[in-house]
Design an enzyme around this catalytic site. Structure first.
Site, PDB file in Angstrom:
ATOM      1  N   PHE A   1       0.863  -1.186   0.000  1.00 25.66           N
ATOM      2  CA  PHE A   1       0.000   0.000   0.000  1.00 25.66           C
ATOM      3  C   PHE A   1       0.901   1.237   0.000  1.00 25.66           C
ATOM      4  CE2 PHE A   1      -2.233  -3.427   2.189  1.00 25.66           C
ATOM      5  CZ  PHE A   1      -3.428  -3.494   1.485  1.00 25.66           C
TER       6      PHE A   1
ATOM      7  N   ASP B   1       1.043  -1.146  -4.809  1.00 33.82           N
ATOM      8  CA  ASP B   1      -0.168  -0.395  -4.507  1.00 33.82           C
ATOM      9  C   ASP B   1      -1.164  -0.642  -5.628  1.00 33.82           C
ATOM     10  OD1 ASP B   1      -0.872   2.096  -2.489  1.00 33.82           O
ATOM     11  OD2 ASP B   1      -2.004   2.194  -4.362  1.00 33.82           O
TER      12      ASP B   1
ATOM     13  N   CYS C   1      -4.506   4.674   9.973  1.00 34.95           N
ATOM     14  CA  CYS C   1      -5.291   5.862  10.327  1.00 34.95           C
ATOM     15  C   CYS C   1      -6.613   5.458  10.980  1.00 34.95           C
ATOM     16  CB  CYS C   1      -5.546   6.716   9.085  1.00 34.95           C
ATOM     17  SG  CYS C   1      -6.525   5.873   7.826  1.00 34.95           S
TER      18      CYS C   1
END
Length: 179
Positions: A37, A57, A131
Site C-alpha cells: 500500500f 499499490d 489511520c
C-alpha cells in the site's frame, strides 16, 4: 515525486516526517523491505536510501509516480514497484520469503487479507501504519494470533483538536514463522 491527480498525502509535513522517521527506525537492520500500500512512495523512497525495496499499490498512477521518482534520485538502492490490488491478491507467504521487514499502510478499511498472508509467513518484522484504530486492532490481532508480538505502538497526532490519530506499530515474529 510528481503527484498524480487525486494522490493521497498525509495532512501535515510534520506528520509525514514523523511517520517516516518511525517506519525507518523500525526497519533498522533490514536489508530487504516490502512496502505494501505504498502510494507515491513516502516510505519506499526513504527506505531505499539504505535497503532494497519492493513496493506495491493498487493505484497505477501512484506507482508510476514512484517509479519515475526512483529513476531520477541518485544513490538509492533498487525499488521494484508494481501495481497490484492487495485486497484481492495480497502478497502470499511464498512471495514474502526473503524480506526482512514488511511495511503496510492500508487505507481506512485496513489490510485483513494481507494481514492473514503475513501471519502465515516467516517475515521477521512487520511495521503497520494506520489511520483507523479499529481496523488496525483487527489486523494486529490476526498477526498476533499468527505468531507476532506487538513490540511498540506510537500514536501520531497530526490533526490537532480532533480525535483522529495515525499510528505506527512494530510487530516481531516470536515463533518459527509457521503461525
Amino acid at each position: 515525486v510528481a503527484l498524480p491527480a487525486g494522490a493521497f498525502l498525509q495532512a501535515t509535513a510534520a506528520g509525514e516526517a514523523t511517520l517516516a522517521r518511525l517506519v525507518a527506525a523500525h526497519c533498522e537492520g533490514a536489508r530487504t523491505v516490502a512496502d505494501l500500500f505504498c502510494g507515491v512512495g513516502p516510505f519506499a523512497l526513504r527506505l531505499a536510501e539504505r535497503v532494497r525495496v519492493t513496493a506495491a499499490d493498487h493505484d497505477a498512477d501512484a506507482v508510476a509516480s514512484l517509479q519515475r521518482a526512483a529513476a531520477t534520485v541518485q544513490g538509492l538502492k533498487p525499488i521494484a514497484a508494481q501495481q497490484r490490488d492487495l485486497f484481492r491478491r495480497p502478497f502470499a507467504p511464498i512471495e514474502l520469503k526473503g524480506f526482512d521487514a514488511v511495511v503496510f499502510d492500508p487505507p481506512r478499511q485496513g489490510a485483513q487479507a494481507q494481514a492473514r498472508a503475513l501471519a502465515a509467513s516467516a517475515v521477521p518484522m512487520v511495521v503497520a501504519v494506520s489511520c483507523n484504530p479499529t481496523t488496525f486492532a483487527r489486523d494486529a490481532r490476526i498477526l498476533v494470533d499468527g505468531g507476532y508480538r506487538l513490540v511498540r505502538l506510537t500514536p501520531v497526532d497530526q490533526f490537532l483538536y480532533s480525535a483522529h490519530v495515525e499510528l505506527v506499530a512494530l510487530l516481531e515474529r516470536t515463533d518459527d514463522g509457521q503461525g
